[in-house]
Design an enzyme around this catalytic site. Structure first.
Site, PDB file in Angstrom:
ATOM      1  N   ASP A 118       7.477   4.818  -3.386  1.00 24.30           N
ATOM      2  CA  ASP A 118       7.093   4.921  -2.170  1.00 24.30           C
ATOM      3  C   ASP A 118       8.455   5.104  -1.052  1.00 24.30           C
ATOM      4  O   ASP A 118       8.201   6.116  -0.288  1.00 24.30           O
ATOM      5  CB  ASP A 118       6.157   3.906  -1.690  1.00 24.30           C
ATOM      6  CG  ASP A 118       5.007   3.635  -2.653  1.00 24.30           C
ATOM      7  OD1 ASP A 118       4.586   4.769  -3.157  1.00 24.30           O
ATOM      8  OD2 ASP A 118       4.408   2.701  -2.563  1.00 24.30           O
ATOM      9  N   GLY A 138       0.653  -1.391   0.050  1.00 21.92           N
ATOM     10  CA  GLY A 138       0.126   0.040   0.223  1.00 21.92           C
ATOM     11  C   GLY A 138       0.768   1.269   0.080  1.00 21.92           C
ATOM     12  O   GLY A 138       2.011   1.194   0.750  1.00 21.92           O
ATOM     13  N   ASN A 189       5.090  10.635 -11.325  1.00 29.85           N
ATOM     14  CA  ASN A 189       6.050  10.034 -12.355  1.00 29.85           C
ATOM     15  C   ASN A 189       5.643  10.917 -13.577  1.00 29.85           C
ATOM     16  O   ASN A 189       4.747  11.568 -13.478  1.00 29.85           O
ATOM     17  CB  ASN A 189       5.913   8.639 -12.403  1.00 29.85           C
ATOM     18  CG  ASN A 189       4.677   8.072 -12.990  1.00 29.85           C
ATOM     19  OD1 ASN A 189       3.958   8.793 -13.219  1.00 29.85           O
ATOM     20  ND2 ASN A 189       4.532   6.691 -12.481  1.00 29.85           N
ATOM     21  N   GLY A 200      10.026  -7.206  -3.315  1.00 25.20           N
ATOM     22  CA  GLY A 200       9.040  -6.676  -2.665  1.00 25.20           C
ATOM     23  C   GLY A 200       9.244  -5.011  -2.192  1.00 25.20           C
ATOM     24  O   GLY A 200      10.086  -4.587  -2.819  1.00 25.20           O
ATOM     25  N   SER A 226      12.183  -4.076   1.113  1.00 26.61           N
ATOM     26  CA  SER A 226      13.675  -3.904   0.614  1.00 26.61           C
ATOM     27  C   SER A 226      13.948  -2.432   1.210  1.00 26.61           C
ATOM     28  O   SER A 226      15.117  -1.945   0.515  1.00 26.61           O
ATOM     29  CB  SER A 226      13.479  -3.784  -0.857  1.00 26.61           C
ATOM     30  OG  SER A 226      12.415  -3.040  -1.110  1.00 26.61           O
TER      31      SER A 226
END
Ligand code: RIB
Length: 327
Positions: free
Chosen positions: A261, A40, A184, A296, A300
Site C-alpha cells: 500500500d 485497510g 503482486n 505496522g 511506518s
C-alpha cells in the site's frame, strides 16, 4: 491543477500481533503485542500519498463503533479529506494481522462497513472526484462499487490506478482502464489465468521470479500499463513500450504489513506530481522499502522530510522490449 489524489477503498482497524512463526492449522501459539492501529488498503494508500505531498481525498465507509476513530486517526492528522468517508451502522472493518520474526505477515480481513460502500456513495462524491489528477481503487470494497467508480473516473477523464488486491472477478474493461494495474505475482497469475491468456498452467507457487514476464503478459491482454510488485526484489513495470524491473534498496525488514500500500500510495502521488511511470515506480519502491523497517502499516510510512533508502545499483530506467512470448 494541484496534484490531487483520490482513493476509493477500505478503511480498517488493524489488530496486530507478533509471533515467532505462523501457527500450523489447529495449533495454538503465544504471541506478543495486540495493538490496534489504522489500516485497510484504501486508508493505507491515502496516507502514503498524503505523506508524499499529494493533496488527498478518500471515499470509504467506517462503522458506528469505537474502532472508527482508531482507523481514521492518522488520515485526519495528515490532512486527508474525509468528507466522503461515510459512517454506516455496525462495525468498522477489522484486520487481524500476525507478523512473524522475519517480518512476514498473515492477514484476515473482516470487511464490516467496507462491504457497505455503494455506487451511491461514489455518485455523491462525483464533484470531488472530478478534481483529482489520479484516483486509486483496490479490491477490498464491493465489486459493483469498483465497477461504478471505474466508469465514473473514465467519464470524468481522471487517470485510474487499480490495485486488484485481493483479486475479484471484474470485467476486463475495468482492468483495461487502469494505468497502471498494480498487483503482486500471485494476483497477476490469477488474473492471467482468468483472462485465458495462454500462460496456464501457472500456479501461485510457481509465480515467484517471473515479475517482468507477468507484467508484460498483463499488458498483452490490453491493459494500458501493469506493475507487478516483487517485495524485496522491487517491481516489474510493463507498458506497450516494453518492460523493466526496478530494484528495491536493500533494507532490514521488521514488518512488511502495508508495504504494498505504501508502494501504491507513493506511486499515485508521484504520478499526480507529473512523474513518468519508471520514475514513479522507482520512488514507490523506495517508499515501500522505508516502510518495512517500522512496525505496522500506516505508522511506518515516510513523509517528505524522511530520507528514503536508495538503490545504488539501479541504472537508468529505460524501457526495453517486452519478451514476445511466455515460456
Ligand atoms: O495491505 C495491508 C492491509 O491489508 C492492512 O492494513 C489490513 O487492514 C488489510 O486491509
Amino acid at each position: 491543477m494541484s496534484p490531487h489524489v483520490g482513493v476509493i477503498g477500505s478503511i480498517n482497524a488493524d489488530l496486530s500481533v507478533g509471533v515467532e512463526r505462523h501457527p500450523r492449522p489447529g495449533e495454538t501459539i503465544l504471541g506478543t503485542g495486540g495493538q490496534l492501529s489504522p489500516g485497510g488498503k484504501g486508508g493505507n494508500q491515502a496516507l502514503a500519498a498524503a505523506r508524499q505531498g499529494a493533496e488527498t481525498m478518500m471515499i470509504g465507509a467506517i462503522g458506528s463503533d469505537s474502532h472508527a476513530d482508531a482507523a481514521t486517526r492518522l488520515l485526519r492528522e495528515a490532512g486527508v479529506n474525509l468528507d466522503h468517508v461515510v459512517t454506516v451502522p455496525g462495525p468498522t472493518g477489522l484486520a487481524i494481522v500476525a507478523v512473524d520474526a522475519d517480518g512476514e505477515n498473515n492477514i484476515i480481513v473482516v470487511p464490516g462497513a467496507n462491504a457497505r460502500l455503494t455506487p451511491d456513495h461514489i455518485k455523491a462524491a462525483h464533484e470531488a472526484l472530478g478534481t483529482c489528477t489520479v484516483a486509486v481503487i483496490q479490491g477490498e470494497i464491493p465489486t459493483e462499487t469498483i465497477i461504478f467508480a471505474s466508469a465514473t473516473l473514465e467519464r470524468l477523464g481522471v487517470r485510474q490506478i487499480l490495485n486488484l488486491a485481493p483479486v475479484l472477478s471484474l470485467p476486463m474493461s475495468v482492468l483495461k482502464r487502469s494505468d497502471p494495474l498494480v498487483v503482486n505475482e500471485h494476483e497477476a497469475a490469477q488474473i492471467l489465468a482468468a483472462a485465458h491468456t495462454g500462460v496456464l498452467p501457472f500456479t501461485p507457487a510457481e509465480g515467484t521470479g517471473h515479475g517482468p514476464k507477468l507484467a508484460a503478459a498483463l499488458v498483452k491482454t490490453g491493459i494500458k500499463s501493469a506493475i507487478v510488485t516483487l517485495g524485496a526484489a522491487g517491481a516489474a513495470l510493463a507498458t506497450n513500450q516494453g518492460v523493466i524491473q526496478i530494484e528495491a534498496p536493500e533494507v532490514e525488514a521488521t514488518d512488511t504489513t502495508g508495504a504494498g500500500d505504501a508502494f501504491v500510495g507513493a506511486l499515485a502521488a508521484a504520478v499526480a506530481h507529473g512523474a513518468d511511470l519508471p520514475t514513479a515506480c522507482n520512488q514507490a519502491v523506495r517508499v515501500a522499502a522505508f516502510s518495512v523497517q517500522g512496525h505496522g502499516a500506516q505508522n511506518s510510512y515516510p513523509t517528505t522530510n524522511d530520507t528514503l533508502p536508495t538503490n545504488l545499483a539501479a541504472g537508468p530506467h529505460d524501457l526495453r522490449p517486452a519478451e514476445a512470448r511466455w515460456s
